[in-house]
Design a protein around this motif. Structure first.
Motif, PDB file in Angstrom:
ATOM      1  N   LEU A  26      82.266  51.924  59.758  1.00  0.00           N
ATOM      2  CA  LEU A  26      80.879  52.165  59.364  1.00  0.00           C
ATOM      3  C   LEU A  26      79.962  51.076  59.904  1.00  0.00           C
ATOM      4  CD1 LEU A  26      81.248  53.356  55.647  1.00  0.00           C
ATOM      5  CD2 LEU A  26      80.611  54.735  57.635  1.00  0.00           C
ATOM      6  N   PHE A  27      80.432  49.848  59.901  1.00  0.00           N
ATOM      7  CA  PHE A  27      79.620  48.753  60.451  1.00  0.00           C
ATOM      8  C   PHE A  27      79.370  48.955  61.940  1.00  0.00           C
ATOM      9  CE2 PHE A  27      79.499  44.668  62.671  1.00  0.00           C
ATOM     10  CZ  PHE A  27      78.401  44.078  62.073  1.00  0.00           C
ATOM     11  N   ILE A  28      80.390  49.384  62.674  1.00  0.00           N
ATOM     12  CA  ILE A  28      80.223  49.598  64.113  1.00  0.00           C
ATOM     13  C   ILE A  28      79.226  50.723  64.372  1.00  0.00           C
ATOM     14  CG2 ILE A  28      81.430  50.297  66.205  1.00  0.00           C
ATOM     15  CD1 ILE A  28      83.902  48.874  65.119  1.00  0.00           C
ATOM     16  N   VAL A  29      79.327  51.794  63.608  1.00  0.00           N
ATOM     17  CA  VAL A  29      78.366  52.892  63.777  1.00  0.00           C
ATOM     18  C   VAL A  29      76.969  52.440  63.392  1.00  0.00           C
ATOM     19  CG1 VAL A  29      77.770  55.219  62.990  1.00  0.00           C
ATOM     20  CG2 VAL A  29      80.151  54.638  63.446  1.00  0.00           C
ATOM     21  N   ALA A  30      76.858  51.604  62.354  1.00  0.00           N
ATOM     22  CA  ALA A  30      75.541  51.123  61.925  1.00  0.00           C
ATOM     23  C   ALA A  30      74.883  50.254  62.982  1.00  0.00           C
ATOM     24  CB  ALA A  30      75.677  50.353  60.617  1.00  0.00           C
ATOM     25  N   LEU A  31      75.676  49.621  63.850  1.00  0.00           N
ATOM     26  CA  LEU A  31      75.092  48.775  64.895  1.00  0.00           C
ATOM     27  C   LEU A  31      74.162  49.552  65.812  1.00  0.00           C
ATOM     28  CD1 LEU A  31      78.168  46.595  65.984  1.00  0.00           C
ATOM     29  CD2 LEU A  31      76.130  45.785  64.813  1.00  0.00           C
ATOM     30  N   VAL A  32      74.458  50.821  66.050  1.00  0.00           N
ATOM     31  CA  VAL A  32      73.667  51.618  66.986  1.00  0.00           C
ATOM     32  C   VAL A  32      72.795  52.641  66.263  1.00  0.00           C
ATOM     33  CG1 VAL A  32      75.334  51.338  68.848  1.00  0.00           C
ATOM     34  CG2 VAL A  32      75.586  53.250  67.275  1.00  0.00           C
ATOM     35  N   THR A  33      72.579  52.448  64.966  1.00  0.00           N
ATOM     36  CA  THR A  33      71.723  53.358  64.201  1.00  0.00           C
ATOM     37  C   THR A  33      70.332  52.746  64.095  1.00  0.00           C
ATOM     38  OG1 THR A  33      73.653  54.056  62.925  1.00  0.00           O
ATOM     39  CG2 THR A  33      71.480  54.647  62.057  1.00  0.00           C
ATOM     40  N   PRO A  34      69.338  53.300  64.774  1.00  0.00           N
ATOM     41  CA  PRO A  34      67.997  52.677  64.824  1.00  0.00           C
ATOM     42  C   PRO A  34      67.148  53.038  63.614  1.00  0.00           C
ATOM     43  CG  PRO A  34      68.036  54.612  66.218  1.00  0.00           C
ATOM     44  CD  PRO A  34      69.419  54.506  65.633  1.00  0.00           C
ATOM     45  N   LEU A  35      67.558  52.556  62.444  1.00  0.00           N
ATOM     46  CA  LEU A  35      66.859  52.913  61.219  1.00  0.00           C
ATOM     47  C   LEU A  35      66.511  51.667  60.422  1.00  0.00           C
ATOM     48  CD1 LEU A  35      68.787  56.015  59.815  1.00  0.00           C
ATOM     49  CD2 LEU A  35      66.527  55.972  60.850  1.00  0.00           C
ATOM     50  N   THR A  36      65.522  51.831  59.581  1.00  0.00           N
ATOM     51  CA  THR A  36      65.185  50.848  58.562  1.00  0.00           C
ATOM     52  C   THR A  36      65.068  51.595  57.248  1.00  0.00           C
ATOM     53  OG1 THR A  36      63.994  49.473  60.149  1.00  0.00           O
ATOM     54  CG2 THR A  36      63.541  49.108  57.813  1.00  0.00           C
ATOM     55  N   VAL A  37      65.930  51.281  56.313  1.00  0.00           N
ATOM     56  CA  VAL A  37      65.969  51.968  55.028  1.00  0.00           C
ATOM     57  C   VAL A  37      65.166  51.154  54.018  1.00  0.00           C
ATOM     58  CG1 VAL A  37      67.469  52.907  53.233  1.00  0.00           C
ATOM     59  CG2 VAL A  37      68.249  52.859  55.607  1.00  0.00           C
ATOM     60  N   LEU A  38      64.250  51.826  53.329  1.00  0.00           N
ATOM     61  CA  LEU A  38      63.413  51.171  52.337  1.00  0.00           C
ATOM     62  C   LEU A  38      64.095  51.230  50.981  1.00  0.00           C
ATOM     63  CD1 LEU A  38      59.900  52.549  53.385  1.00  0.00           C
ATOM     64  CD2 LEU A  38      60.920  50.333  53.938  1.00  0.00           C
ATOM     65  N   VAL A  39      64.484  50.055  50.444  1.00  0.00           N
ATOM     66  CA  VAL A  39      65.060  49.941  49.107  1.00  0.00           C
ATOM     67  C   VAL A  39      64.046  49.191  48.251  1.00  0.00           C
ATOM     68  CG1 VAL A  39      67.014  49.143  47.735  1.00  0.00           C
ATOM     69  CG2 VAL A  39      67.369  49.908  50.094  1.00  0.00           C
ATOM     70  N   GLN A 150      60.673  57.597  76.877  1.00  0.00           N
ATOM     71  CA  GLN A 150      60.693  58.133  75.527  1.00  0.00           C
ATOM     72  C   GLN A 150      62.048  57.859  74.878  1.00  0.00           C
ATOM     73  OE1 GLN A 150      57.909  59.482  74.187  1.00  0.00           O
ATOM     74  NE2 GLN A 150      56.887  59.073  76.153  1.00  0.00           N
ATOM     75  N   GLN A 151      62.040  57.752  73.545  1.00  0.00           N
ATOM     76  CA  GLN A 151      63.255  57.535  72.768  1.00  0.00           C
ATOM     77  C   GLN A 151      63.512  58.745  71.883  1.00  0.00           C
ATOM     78  OE1 GLN A 151      61.931  53.717  71.009  1.00  0.00           O
ATOM     79  NE2 GLN A 151      63.709  52.786  72.002  1.00  0.00           N
ATOM     80  N   PRO A 152      64.253  59.732  72.384  1.00  0.00           N
ATOM     81  CA  PRO A 152      64.424  60.971  71.605  1.00  0.00           C
ATOM     82  C   PRO A 152      65.141  60.757  70.278  1.00  0.00           C
ATOM     83  CG  PRO A 152      65.878  60.938  73.521  1.00  0.00           C
ATOM     84  CD  PRO A 152      64.931  59.796  73.683  1.00  0.00           C
ATOM     85  N   LEU A 153      66.120  59.874  70.232  1.00  0.00           N
ATOM     86  CA  LEU A 153      66.840  59.634  68.981  1.00  0.00           C
ATOM     87  C   LEU A 153      65.940  58.990  67.947  1.00  0.00           C
ATOM     88  CD1 LEU A 153      69.517  59.663  67.430  1.00  0.00           C
ATOM     89  CD2 LEU A 153      70.045  57.439  68.451  1.00  0.00           C
ATOM     90  N   ASN A 154      65.156  58.011  68.351  1.00  0.00           N
ATOM     91  CA  ASN A 154      64.243  57.357  67.410  1.00  0.00           C
ATOM     92  C   ASN A 154      63.146  58.300  66.943  1.00  0.00           C
ATOM     93  OD1 ASN A 154      65.780  55.431  68.802  1.00  0.00           O
ATOM     94  ND2 ASN A 154      64.299  53.825  68.383  1.00  0.00           N
ATOM     95  N   GLN A 155      62.632  59.125  67.844  1.00  0.00           N
ATOM     96  CA  GLN A 155      61.591  60.068  67.463  1.00  0.00           C
ATOM     97  C   GLN A 155      62.113  61.103  66.478  1.00  0.00           C
ATOM     98  OE1 GLN A 155      60.246  61.615  71.200  1.00  0.00           O
ATOM     99  NE2 GLN A 155      59.223  59.710  71.818  1.00  0.00           N
ATOM    100  N   LEU A 156      63.377  61.504  66.637  1.00  0.00           N
ATOM    101  CA  LEU A 156      63.963  62.458  65.698  1.00  0.00           C
ATOM    102  C   LEU A 156      64.129  61.840  64.319  1.00  0.00           C
ATOM    103  CD1 LEU A 156      65.373  65.177  65.097  1.00  0.00           C
ATOM    104  CD2 LEU A 156      67.500  64.138  65.921  1.00  0.00           C
ATOM    105  N   LEU A 157      64.590  60.590  64.267  1.00  0.00           N
ATOM    106  CA  LEU A 157      64.809  59.943  62.978  1.00  0.00           C
ATOM    107  C   LEU A 157      63.504  59.590  62.279  1.00  0.00           C
ATOM    108  CD1 LEU A 157      67.752  57.549  63.962  1.00  0.00           C
ATOM    109  CD2 LEU A 157      67.892  59.691  62.698  1.00  0.00           C
ATOM    110  N   ASN A 158      62.438  59.433  63.019  1.00  0.00           N
ATOM    111  CA  ASN A 158      61.144  59.126  62.395  1.00  0.00           C
ATOM    112  C   ASN A 158      60.620  60.266  61.543  1.00  0.00           C
ATOM    113  OD1 ASN A 158      60.268  56.490  62.834  1.00  0.00           O
ATOM    114  ND2 ASN A 158      59.733  56.912  64.961  1.00  0.00           N
ATOM    115  N   HIS A 159      61.083  61.488  61.801  1.00  0.00           N
ATOM    116  CA  HIS A 159      60.628  62.646  61.033  1.00  0.00           C
ATOM    117  C   HIS A 159      61.343  62.776  59.698  1.00  0.00           C
ATOM    118  CE1 HIS A 159      58.033  64.253  64.175  1.00  0.00           C
ATOM    119  NE2 HIS A 159      59.013  64.059  65.059  1.00  0.00           N
ATOM    120  N   LEU A 160      62.393  61.996  59.476  1.00  0.00           N
ATOM    121  CA  LEU A 160      63.106  62.065  58.199  1.00  0.00           C
ATOM    122  C   LEU A 160      62.346  61.267  57.154  1.00  0.00           C
ATOM    123  CD1 LEU A 160      66.786  61.593  59.440  1.00  0.00           C
ATOM    124  CD2 LEU A 160      65.578  63.726  58.961  1.00  0.00           C
TER     125      LEU A 160
END
Length: 489
Positions: A26-39, A150-160
């Protein structure tokens, strides 16, 4: 009578020694996940969420001895974390306690995760496979970003809802292409991480992913990444060509020292300045790095003990940018020379401890050690010209922790390849070797018993006859000889 296991014994079972733990994957996958989670009011990246879960158990396993005996690197990294926190509090008071905790989570948490979970050769190989696979899957996104910007992966995640993707850094195109950063904070970080895996993939049977890693590092258009690619390919070639020479790495070290001396004598500039001027895609950025080193060292020497913290560093007015493109220099500016010495000593202790273990040349564990040592050395040289932060910062110390097990590694008894036919390997209990006389069970090592001779009789002379080739029509006598060798004396 054997006492039954406690009820919780079946709930918590350690993973097999040849399987990578889920938390590490999970840590390795999280390395390439371009997200910021608001807690609440706090923004956390996926890597920090994983490290928050694993930090306390990892520290408990380390201090209780369940992860093996404590080593010098453990104490030195813990001391650096405390020294960094003391420097932050000294310069900024309680306002930067959060920054000290963040540093402890990113550095010590990532180190502990690898230190506790990667403890065998098979887990080390699994880590390399997962890392190279995850980075290879980022190649299509890097190619799209390099061509279109363009960053298609980041643009897709921004809609969540509730999620924020990593923003694209402001960089100028190079060689007619945009610099790909994919899920990281800067193209330099994507290039350095992708190129750092080339040597481990090439030496640990993941050669098929080396071209993808080279292309990914090239799409970052980073001088540090391309220089690291060249170093890794050269080291792989050196290890292959001189594999029969035991002192080949001392020979390489001597050639590097000799080359440094030749450049120093033949040029009116220092070898470092010569390297920066010829090994960078942009000579202007190379000259800028030289200025950062010159004025940054003046700040370190003026504040050698606790550094300057996060305050602005003194520089000329025409040097507008406050960025420091050197990880080691920035650490010295943050917390002084003692903090830098603790960090370098921790890395050096892990390398020396792994190198001193006597291993058979060419064995599986020795190959792991070679790949890890060369990767850490080249990565330390690369971050002398770039700064790493956030996920890349955690990645560096995760790799360092992933090789601590080599300090107490022992040779594994690899079974010899089985040359018997497949049918006999699959059914060992039903395997019989037939002859004209007595059937012999191949699972038993005792020879067949011979009938006792009556008094006054003579034993018949032994006749050597060829075994009938019709029984083993495919291989004939050769196959029968191989099978008979398994019967023992």
């Amino acid at each position: 009578m054997i006492a039954p296991d406690p009820p919780f014994a079946t709930w918590v079972k350690p993973p097999p020694a040849d399987r990578l733990p889920i938390i590490t994957a999970l840590f390795i996958v999280a390395l390439v996940t371009p997200l910021t989670v608001l807690v609440g009011p706090i923004a956390l990246s996926p890597t920090r969420l994983v490290l928050l879960v694993s930090f306390t158990p990892g520290l408990w396993f380390l201090l209780s001895g369940r992860a093996g005996p404590l080593v010098a690197t453990d104490a030195l990294f813990l001391a650096f974390t405390c020294w960094f926190a003391a420097a932050m509090v000294l310069h900024h008071g309680s306002a930067q306690v959060e920054r000290a905790g963040q540093n402890a989570l990113d550095l010590l948490g990532a180190y502990l995760l690898a230190r506790v979970t990667i403890t065998t050769r098979r887990r080390f190989d699994q880590m390399i496979r997962v890392l190279t696979l995850v980075l290879s899957l980022m190649l299509p996104f890097a190619a799209v970003e390099a061509v279109s910007g363009q960053q298609p992966l980041n643009q897709l995640l921004n809609h969540l809802p509730g999620l924020t993707a990593t923003e694209r850094a402001e960089t100028r195109p190079r060689l007619g292409l945009h610099r790909a950063q994919v899920s990281f904070d800067h193209p330099i970080l994507f290039g350095v991480i992708s190129s750092s895996l080339i040597l481990m993939a090439g030496l640990r049977r993941c050669r098929g992913r080396v071209p993808a890693l080279i292309l990914a590092a090239g799409l970052s258009l980073s001088s540090a990444a391309l220089l690291q690619v060249a170093m890794h390919l050269a080291l792989i070639g050196w290890a292959h060509v001189w594999r029969g020479v035991r002192a080949r790495w001392w020979l390489l070290f001597g050639l590097c020292v000799l080359g440094y001396g030749v450049v120093d004598l033949a040029s009116d500039r220092s070898p470092f300045r010569v390297l920066v001027s010829y090994a960078t895609l942009n000579s202007g950025s190379g000259y800028h790095r030289l200025l950062i080193w010159e004025y940054g060292l003046q700040n370190v020497l003026a504040n050698p003990f606790f550094g300057i913290g996060l305050n602005e560093w003194a520089r000329p007015a025409w040097l507008h940018s406050n960025s420091v493109d050197s990880f080691w220099l920035l650490v010295a500016m943050w917390c002084g020379l003692p903090g830098l010495a603790l960090l370098i000593a921790g890395i050096a202790a892990s390398l020396v401890r792994g190198i001193r273990v006597p291993l058979v040349e060419g064995s599986q564990v020795a190959s792991c050690r070679l790949a890890w040592v060369l990767t850490i050395v080249t990565l330390c040289l690369s971050v002398a010209t770039v700064h790493v932060w956030n996920t890349a910062y955690s990645y560096v110390f995760f790799l360092i922790g992933a090789g601590v097990w080599l300090g107490h590694a022992r040779e594994e008894e690899e079974p010899a390849p089985d040359i018997r036919p497949r049918t006999e390997r699959d059914r060992p209990h039903l395997r019989l070797v037939h002859s004209r006389f007595t059937p012999i069970d191949s699972a038993s090592s005792e020879p067949p018993s011979t009938p006792a001779l009556q008094p006054g009789t003579r034993a018949a002379p032994e006749r050597t006859k060829r075994p009938p080739p019709t029984i083993y029509s495919r291989f004939g006598v050769r196959r029968l000889r191989r099978l008979s060798s398994t019967l023992g004396p």
